[in-house]
Design a protein around this motif. Sequence first.
Motif, PDB file in Angstrom:
ATOM      1  N   UNK A  78      42.204  39.150  31.713  1.00  0.00           N
ATOM      2  CA  UNK A  78      43.329  39.991  32.116  1.00  0.00           C
ATOM      3  C   UNK A  78      42.955  40.859  33.313  1.00  0.00           C
ATOM      4  N   UNK A  79      41.739  41.413  33.302  1.00  0.00           N
ATOM      5  CA  UNK A  79      41.287  42.208  34.448  1.00  0.00           C
ATOM      6  C   UNK A  79      41.258  41.381  35.728  1.00  0.00           C
ATOM      7  N   UNK A  80      40.806  40.145  35.642  1.00  0.00           N
ATOM      8  CA  UNK A  80      40.631  39.301  36.825  1.00  0.00           C
ATOM      9  C   UNK A  80      41.939  38.724  37.364  1.00  0.00           C
ATOM     10  N   UNK A  81      42.876  38.410  36.472  1.00  0.00           N
ATOM     11  CA  UNK A  81      44.077  37.690  36.883  1.00  0.00           C
ATOM     12  C   UNK A  81      45.351  38.522  36.809  1.00  0.00           C
ATOM     13  N   UNK A  82      45.319  39.593  36.035  1.00  0.00           N
ATOM     14  CA  UNK A  82      46.534  40.364  35.807  1.00  0.00           C
ATOM     15  C   UNK A  82      47.477  39.710  34.806  1.00  0.00           C
ATOM     16  N   UNK A  83      47.042  38.614  34.191  1.00  0.00           N
ATOM     17  CA  UNK A  83      47.865  37.886  33.228  1.00  0.00           C
ATOM     18  C   UNK A  83      47.470  38.265  31.803  1.00  0.00           C
ATOM     19  N   UNK A  84      48.449  38.428  30.913  1.00  0.00           N
ATOM     20  CA  UNK A  84      48.123  38.726  29.521  1.00  0.00           C
ATOM     21  C   UNK A  84      47.615  37.478  28.799  1.00  0.00           C
ATOM     22  N   UNK A  85      46.960  37.681  27.681  1.00  0.00           N
ATOM     23  CA  UNK A  85      46.471  36.575  26.860  1.00  0.00           C
ATOM     24  C   UNK A  85      46.670  36.936  25.392  1.00  0.00           C
ATOM     25  N   UNK A 120      53.324  28.167  34.068  1.00  0.00           N
ATOM     26  CA  UNK A 120      51.953  27.687  33.914  1.00  0.00           C
ATOM     27  C   UNK A 120      51.181  27.889  35.216  1.00  0.00           C
ATOM     28  N   UNK A 121      49.985  28.413  35.085  1.00  0.00           N
ATOM     29  CA  UNK A 121      49.104  28.603  36.241  1.00  0.00           C
ATOM     30  C   UNK A 121      47.739  27.983  35.979  1.00  0.00           C
ATOM     31  N   UNK A 122      47.158  27.444  37.017  1.00  0.00           N
ATOM     32  CA  UNK A 122      45.749  27.059  37.002  1.00  0.00           C
ATOM     33  C   UNK A 122      44.989  28.201  37.640  1.00  0.00           C
ATOM     34  N   UNK A 123      43.904  28.602  37.021  1.00  0.00           N
ATOM     35  CA  UNK A 123      43.083  29.683  37.541  1.00  0.00           C
ATOM     36  C   UNK A 123      41.890  29.040  38.239  1.00  0.00           C
ATOM     37  N   UNK A 124      41.705  29.402  39.516  1.00  0.00           N
ATOM     38  CA  UNK A 124      40.689  28.763  40.351  1.00  0.00           C
ATOM     39  C   UNK A 124      39.876  29.825  41.086  1.00  0.00           C
ATOM     40  N   UNK A 125      38.746  29.388  41.622  1.00  0.00           N
ATOM     41  CA  UNK A 125      37.962  30.245  42.525  1.00  0.00           C
ATOM     42  C   UNK A 125      37.916  29.569  43.895  1.00  0.00           C
ATOM     43  N   UNK A 126      37.102  30.072  44.803  1.00  0.00           N
ATOM     44  CA  UNK A 126      37.031  29.513  46.164  1.00  0.00           C
ATOM     45  C   UNK A 126      36.553  28.064  46.206  1.00  0.00           C
ATOM     46  N   UNK A 127      35.929  27.577  45.144  1.00  0.00           N
ATOM     47  CA  UNK A 127      35.444  26.198  45.120  1.00  0.00           C
ATOM     48  C   UNK A 127      36.556  25.177  44.838  1.00  0.00           C
ATOM     49  N   UNK A 128      37.744  25.636  44.540  1.00  0.00           N
ATOM     50  CA  UNK A 128      38.838  24.759  44.110  1.00  0.00           C
ATOM     51  C   UNK A 128      39.071  23.583  45.053  1.00  0.00           C
ATOM     52  N   UNK A 129      39.147  23.830  46.342  1.00  0.00           N
ATOM     53  CA  UNK A 129      39.471  22.764  47.275  1.00  0.00           C
ATOM     54  C   UNK A 129      38.288  21.846  47.565  1.00  0.00           C
ATOM     55  N   UNK A 130      37.084  22.284  47.227  1.00  0.00           N
ATOM     56  CA  UNK A 130      35.905  21.440  47.408  1.00  0.00           C
ATOM     57  C   UNK A 130      35.659  20.539  46.200  1.00  0.00           C
ATOM     58  N   UNK A 131      36.292  20.851  45.074  1.00  0.00           N
ATOM     59  CA  UNK A 131      36.025  20.115  43.833  1.00  0.00           C
ATOM     60  C   UNK A 131      37.183  19.221  43.433  1.00  0.00           C
ATOM     61  N   UNK A 132      37.902  18.706  44.387  1.00  0.00           N
ATOM     62  CA  UNK A 132      39.023  17.805  44.114  1.00  0.00           C
ATOM     63  C   UNK A 132      40.063  18.404  43.181  1.00  0.00           C
ATOM     64  N   UNK A 133      40.314  19.689  43.333  1.00  0.00           N
ATOM     65  CA  UNK A 133      41.384  20.315  42.577  1.00  0.00           C
ATOM     66  C   UNK A 133      41.059  20.687  41.148  1.00  0.00           C
ATOM     67  N   UNK A 134      39.789  20.671  40.776  1.00  0.00           N
ATOM     68  CA  UNK A 134      39.433  21.099  39.423  1.00  0.00           C
ATOM     69  C   UNK A 134      39.720  22.582  39.275  1.00  0.00           C
TER      70      UNK A 134
END
Length: 148
Positions: A123-130, A47-61
């Motif tokens: 898939x393009x952004x993460x390299x993960x299948x869906x 399991x992965x959470x997909x985040x952007x650069x705002x992740x650490x500023x938004x309390x881990x959302x």
Amino acid sequence: MKYIITESKLDQIIYDYLDELFTSKDGDTELYKIPSIDENGDDHVGSYDIVNNDYYERDGDHLVTWTDKEYYESIHPEYITKDEMEKQSKMCPVVEIRDFPIVRQLKGYFGDLWIPVFGRWFTDKTGLPIKTLYSNDSWSGSYNVTTF
């Protein structure tokens, strides 16, 4: 005045809109996958959470969650039954968008036309299948389920 938009042009518009929608405040469109963690701070298997650069500023959302068969096998039998594990495993890999305002916005602009484009974009952004997308556009808690 009528405008004619080809399907490929509309797909590109949706793809670009997804980039904008998930862009961090600093303008970076890069997405990162980090291991999902449980309530004890331990990594979830598969399991992965997909985040952007705002992740650490938004309390881990996180923006999106990705799970595969290993995740459902790892939480059985403590959290789900064998039947639930088997059902969920057949749908994997699963992507879940929990932020219903994002889903509501996408549906408002594009109806359901955004869904197949989201699969390619993700898939393009993460390299993960869906294989399956869970999306929710209301407080109801019920998910729209789409299989690719």
